[in-house]
Write an enzyme that holds these catalytic residues in place. Structure first.
Site, short mmCIF file in Angstrom:
data_model
loop_
_atom_site.label_atom_id
_atom_site.label_comp_id
_atom_site.label_asym_id
_atom_site.label_seq_id
_atom_site.Cartn_x
_atom_site.Cartn_y
_atom_site.Cartn_z
N VAL A 77 7.05 31.18 85.63
CA VAL A 77 7.13 32.36 84.86
C VAL A 77 5.85 33.43 85.34
O VAL A 77 4.82 33.23 85.46
CB VAL A 77 7.00 32.00 83.53
CG1 VAL A 77 7.01 33.09 82.84
CG2 VAL A 77 7.92 30.98 83.07
N LYS A 90 -5.35 43.51 91.14
CA LYS A 90 -5.91 44.51 90.72
C LYS A 90 -7.18 44.07 89.93
O LYS A 90 -8.10 44.98 89.73
CB LYS A 90 -4.96 45.17 89.58
CG LYS A 90 -3.64 45.56 90.21
CD LYS A 90 -3.88 46.55 91.45
CE LYS A 90 -3.04 46.73 92.55
NZ LYS A 90 -2.44 45.25 93.28
N GLY A 160 16.95 27.19 89.97
CA GLY A 160 18.38 27.24 89.80
C GLY A 160 18.89 27.21 91.45
O GLY A 160 18.51 28.03 92.30
N GLY A 226 -1.04 46.73 106.26
CA GLY A 226 -0.42 47.28 105.22
C GLY A 226 -1.03 47.23 104.00
O GLY A 226 -2.06 47.28 103.82
N LEU A 230 -5.00 46.30 103.35
CA LEU A 230 -5.78 47.24 102.91
C LEU A 230 -6.50 46.98 101.46
O LEU A 230 -7.66 47.23 101.63
CB LEU A 230 -5.14 48.67 102.84
CG LEU A 230 -4.88 49.53 103.97
CD1 LEU A 230 -4.19 50.85 103.64
CD2 LEU A 230 -6.16 49.91 104.73
N LEU A 376 9.30 45.48 96.12
CA LEU A 376 8.11 46.09 95.10
C LEU A 376 8.60 45.38 93.69
O LEU A 376 9.76 45.54 93.46
CB LEU A 376 7.97 47.73 95.06
CG LEU A 376 7.43 48.41 96.28
CD1 LEU A 376 7.83 49.83 95.85
CD2 LEU A 376 6.04 47.93 96.52
N HIS A 505 -5.82 71.01 81.28
CA HIS A 505 -6.95 71.35 81.96
C HIS A 505 -8.25 70.80 81.37
O HIS A 505 -8.33 71.10 80.25
CB HIS A 505 -7.24 73.04 82.27
CG HIS A 505 -8.46 73.38 82.90
ND1 HIS A 505 -8.65 73.27 84.33
CD2 HIS A 505 -9.53 73.72 82.37
CE1 HIS A 505 -9.85 73.76 84.60
NE2 HIS A 505 -10.59 74.01 83.30
#
Length: 660
Positions: A77, A90, A160, A226, A230, A376, A505
């Site tokens: 999962v 991350k 499956g 890639g 990196l 992705l 801003h």
């Protein structure tokens, strides 16, 4: 305006999605008569094979359409992204990034911060960093599974497999066969290991092993430069490793926009303990024994295949891409041919029997890495939603040009749409003119406050229509900034419309605002720039060239007068004097042209500021009023340009009078 309207429509669609209440049981619930009638003779309306981000997105949208749904998780999962990819990586980048920042004494000192004991006092716990990644992955996995259960999606733990019969999927664990009107294949991908590379996931490992962070090698070779390579170079160098990239193609970071790649090389490689080899294959990689025997990497020339070098490093990471996880899925039994494991699909995500001239396989769909359209996680999710839309009879195709991507280095890299090189080819082929504009982080208040002024945002657009074609960003929080650009590409928003949207801003998004406004100015000033180029060319031909010729003649005479016995200092003094008139002429020309361009720039910025200052809150949703403001701004800029054009002749006369 179009962009705002598109955003509103998307929000409205979400708002009217049906709310589903369902049992939280993980076993398949008994179907009601209503649900049974929907399924007909099938167990489910939709079965999804694979439970990564793509399968999850498809399942949620399937239930939102009130379709009975089951997901085969394959005991995984969350899939690669959640468990062994974008999510835990991350966490490693976040932790290692803190270490890098706290050890950067020069950077901290500019904030007025000093770390007692210096950078050597900053320590990290390798196991603690690794546990942070594991805990995050587990938490996200639990949330993902919980969201499926809450909506009544049945989760089958086995893998499956297609049986060869239409509408059937077999659970490899129990052998039980389930049926569905439509089957979506979402098996994801696995790391690609090139021939000759032996992986032990200890000293030679893929991204799967790297995320375990079993050690922090003193010297690690990363095969491939890639996204994955990196990001891990960022982690390793922050934690104290030296890195060597091994890239088979001629350029480092070959898939990135070349301008962005060059800047990334300066920011992410040159200033760090990183070197690289390009144009070489790692033909043979042999694992070592930590602290006893090094990893051996034999490299051959990518063209000649001759041996060029052998490296002995502490560890090697294989980051050479990924391949579809489609083996042993029963595709052959359904008459489905693959190429290198990739399943052929059409724009609707319907599976085809083969890549060239294949026919649609009824009731079978394929999303995500397995179809190879865009590898992705969020692209897989978008494709899953699209497949469900088509299953429901609402024709839909994913615009892959509008799907953003990001590399979470420090600073980050993000992009949407083709590279500049690809956009140039596309424009030539399709017969439109490519425009380019750039915003700079070094001119952004928020970036400067963070002492992160390195980076650019490059906007590529169709000059004929004004529509945004692509955006490439390198800089702080680029991954967050790119979404506005992706939305613009998806909605067909023009640079004119974007230039009129007020950006907060001081924020980093003003880097994009600068680029959008610059694009509008570029379109309006293209004619005057052409006239200015002609003027400069005429000055160079008829004024500067004679002065240059006199300069060179003068220099020759200096050498003639000195002869063989002349002193070197005397010749240098003479030649320097010969160059003075040409240097003065060049300075006069550059100063006049610079002043001309600055005046024009100030006038156009004032037009844009006046336009934005006239916008009241009630006008944002009124296309007519916003168009009126935009027209007034363009008229103001056009007037400023005309005044500048009128000033070209006097400027030329001033320059010529000073060059006599």
């Amino acid at each position: 305006m179009k962009f705002l309207l598109a955003t509103f429509l998307l929000s409205s669609t979400n708002a009217f999605s049906p709310s589903i209440q369902s049992s939280s049981r993980t076993t398949r619930p008994q179907l009601s008569q209503l649900e049974a009638s929907k399924c007909g003779n099938y167990d489910y309306d939709v079965i999804i094979v694979g439970c990564g981000v793509g399968g999850h997105g498809a399942a949620l949208h399937s239930r939102a359409q009130d379709l009975t749904t089951a997901v085969f998780s394959g005991r995984d999962v969350g899939g690669t992204c959640v468990n062994r990819g974008c999510v835990p990586s991350k966490a490693l980048l976040a932790a290692s990034g803190r270490v890098r920042e706290m050890q950067n004494e020069a950077h901290l000192s500019e904030f007025g911060i000093t770390v007692e004991g210096g950078k050597d006092s900053i320590k990290y716990d390798r196991e603690g960093v690794a546990n942070h990644a594991k805990q995050l992955a587990n938490r996200v996995k639990g949330n993902l599974e919980g969201s499926l259960v809450a909506l009544g999606v049945d989760i089958v733990e086995g893998k499956g497999i297609l049986t060869g019969k239409a509408n059937e999927v077999k659970d490899d664990a129990s052998g039980k066969v389930y049926t569905a009107k439509d089957i979506i294949l979402a098996p994801g991908s696995i790391p690609f290991v090139p021939p000759g590379v032996t992986v032990d996931e200890k000293t030679v490992y893929t991204s799967d092993g790297a995320l375990e962070l079993q050690s922090v090698p003193e010297w690690v070779a990363i095969i491939g430069s890639g996204y994955i390579g990196l990001e891990f170079s960022d982690v390793y160098t922050a934690l104290g490793s030296e890195v060597t990239f091994i890239e088979a193609l001629p350029n480092i970071m070959p898939t990135f926009d070349r301008e962005i790649a060059k800047m990334a090389e300066r920011l992410l490689i040159r200033d760090r303990p990183i070197d690289y080899r390009t144009g070489v294959f790692a033909s043979e990689v042999t694992p070592g024994i930590p602290g006893v025997k090094p990893v051996t990497i034999k490299m051959i020339d990518a063209q000649t295949k001759e041996h060029v070098e052998t490296l002995e490093v502490d560890a090697a990471m294989v980051a050479t891409g990924r391949v579809p996880n489609t083996k042993d899925m029963g595709l052959e039994a359904m008459g489905i041919e693959t190429q290198r494991g990739f399943v052929a699909v059409n724009e609707k995500m319907q599976v085809l029997t083969k890549h060239d001239g294949g026919e649609v396989v009824p009731g079978v769909w394929c999303i995500g890495d397995a179809n190879g359209k865009m590898m992705l996680a969020h692209a897989a999710s978008a494709q899953g939603i699209s497949a469900i839309e088509n299953i429901c009879g609402r024709e839909h195709a994913v615009n892959h040009d509008a799907i953003p991507a990001a590399c979470f280095t420090h600073p980050e890299i993000a992009m949407v749409g083709p590279t500049e090189e690809q956009a140039i080819e596309r424009a030539e082929k399709e017969g439109w003119t490519l425009g380019k504009s750039q915003g700079n982080f070094r001119a952004n208040s928020k970036a400067l406050a963070e002492l992160e002024g390195n980076g650019i945002a490059k906007v590529l657009y169709n000059k004929d229509t004004g529509k945004v074609v692509a955006v490439h960003i390198i800089g702080i929080h680029a991954a967050d900034l790119i979404q506005e650009c992706a939305n613009a590409v998806a909605a067909g928003t023009t640079v004119q419309e974007l230039s009129m949207m007020v950006h907060t801003h001081p924020t980093l998004c003003e880097v994009l605002d600068e680029a959008f406004k610059g694009a509008v100015v570029n379109q309006l000033t293209s004619k005057i720039q052409g006239e200015l180029t002609t003027l400069v060319d005429e000055l160079e031909r008829y004024k500067l060239r004679p002065i240059a010729r006199n300069m060179h003649s003068c220099i020759v005479s200096c050498y003639d007068k000195a002869g063989k016995n002349g002193r070197k200092e005397q010749i240098e003094q003479c030649t320097n004097q010969c160059q003075v008139p040409y240097q003065l002429a060049g300075n006069v020309t550059q100063q006049e042209i610079g002043n001309f361009q600055n005046r024009l720039q100030r006038a156009m910025v004032q037009c844009q500021d006046d336009a934005q200052g006239s916008i009241t809150p009630d006008m944002h949703n009124d296309d007519k009023k916003m168009r009126k403001v935009e027209d007034a701004m363009l008229k103001c800029i056009d007037s400023a340009i005309q005044k500048s054009r009128d000033g070209l002749k006097p400027m030329k006369q001033r320059i010529e009078s000073q060059l006599k």
